[in-house]
Design an enzyme around this catalytic site. Structure first.
Site: not given
Ligand code: PLP
Length: 378
Positions: A199, A317
């Protein structure tokens, strides 16, 4: 969608190619594990996608494991390292929470690799730390992301891999933000495992992948069927996987984004007193992390939203939480961190989008300063 969307690091809009692949696959019946015609057609979609994702991450298709996203891909790498004997994990202080929190929950000891004021990992620290590694800590495991989600700062992964290899360690690279924006060939980078997510590059949410090299052993994270060669049980997300592959193909075929639009914006904001975070380091061309001293990040995000411009405060997040971003704190930014927003564009962003953001930001900051100046001194 109306308004200007500049929050690609949180999630990117679906590319038309991905949407088409997804709806096409959803309209098709078939479990990839079934041996009949419909099952084989679904299997063909998954295996073609595996080849496409292998082109994104380097290595043969057989080393690509589909997951439910970047979070699960990171967890599969960390949990595998711990299950195969790592008892102490080194993770950079600016890793995404999916790495930091999984490491902390793994039962192994966790050490944070510091970063400098530009948010670049301190490899001298890493080298010195690995020199005094104790055999009882098991095989060294190091997690260093390729590009940071909040600042866009690109990490010296290749140099880190040389240091980790010299110590016979395992280097895990979270390439979630870099994939489709930078070269994410795990072999060229010297990564033992590398995580990507659909995504962020114009595919759907809820699908990602982990690739692994010969020096990494993956363990089964979920029990049940023998899908993904026994590494991840559960019927594959066929439509999501097909759409992920379509997005990856599109991302790989387009020219790399140039930082010119972002840099022009940065120059205008700086002239008004803004602080550009990570300015002294190489950064993803799509990302601008900028602080307006004295202007709270959450208020900035709200006033920009009212002006029709969508950005985020720190990482998506962690926004909504009062606690300051651990990334900016690790960079030693102190109070400025509370005033930093992240602006991130991508495949559908135009120069006008950046201009609209600039005008809205300048207006909001001028308004903030006026109000502040009008307040009588306490
Ligand atoms: N790693 C990084 C650097 C991210 O920016 C994100 C999402 O914000 C993730 C991992 C997590 O990915 P997912 O949303 O596909 O679980």
């Amino acid at each position: 969608m109306s308004g200007v969307y500049l929050d690609y690091n949180a999630t990117a809009p679906m590319r038309p190619e991905a949407l088409e692949a997804m709806t096409g696959a959803l309209a098709q019946v078939g479990n990839p594990s079934s041996v009949h015609t419909a099952g084989r057609a679904a299997r063909a979609l998954v295996e073609q996608a595996r080849t496409d994702i292998a082109a994104l991450v380097g290595g043969p298709a057989s080393t690509v494991v589909f997951t439910s996203g970047g979070t699960e891909a990171n967890a599969l790498a960390i949990d595998s390292a711990v299950a195969t004997g790592a008892r102490r994990l080194i993770v950079s202080a600016i890793e995404h929470d999916s790495v930091l929190e999984t490491a902390k929950a793994s039962g192994a000891a966790v050490e944070l690799m510091p970063v400098n004021e530009n948010g670049v990992a301190d490899l001298a620290w890493l080298k010195a730390r690995l020199t005094e590694w104790k055999p009882e800590d098991g095989r060294p495991f190091v997690a260093l992301m390729l590009a940071n989600n909040e600042t866009g700062v690109i990490q010296p992964v290749l140099e880190a891999s040389e240091i980790v290899r010299a110590a016979d360690g395992w280097l895990h690279v979270d390439a979630v933000q870099a994939a489709g924006r930078l070269l994410t060939d795990s072999r060229a980078l010297g990564a033992d495992t590398l995580a990507v997510s659909a995504h962020k590059l114009g595919g759907p949410q809820g699908v990602g992948a982990l690739t692994f090299g010969p020096r990494a052993t993956l363990v089964r994270g979920q029990h049940g069927g023998g899908q993904e060669r026994g590494r991840r049980a559960g019927t594959e997300n066929v439509a999501g996987i097909a759409a992920f592959a379509a997005a990856a193909r599109a991302a790989l075929s387009e020219p790399e984004l140039k930082p010119a639009w972002r840099d022009a914006v940065a120059a205008r904001l700086k002239a008004e007193g803004a602080v550009i975070i990570g300015e002294g380091a190489p950064r993803l061309a799509n990302t601008l992390c900028v602080a307006a001293p004295g202007h709270d990040a959450a208020l900035q995000v709200m006033s920009l939203d009212l002006a029709g411009v969508m950005v985020s405060a720190g990482s998506a997040c962690s926004s909504g939480k009062v606690k300051p971003s651990h990334v900016l704190t690790a960079m030693g930014l102190g109070e400025v961190a509370a005033c930093a927003i992240r602006v991130s564009g991508g495949w559908a962003t135009t120069e006008d989008d950046w201009k609209t953001f600039t005008e809205a930001w300048l207006k909001a900051y001028a308004h903030h300063r006026q109000r502040h100046a009008a307040q009588p001194a306490a």
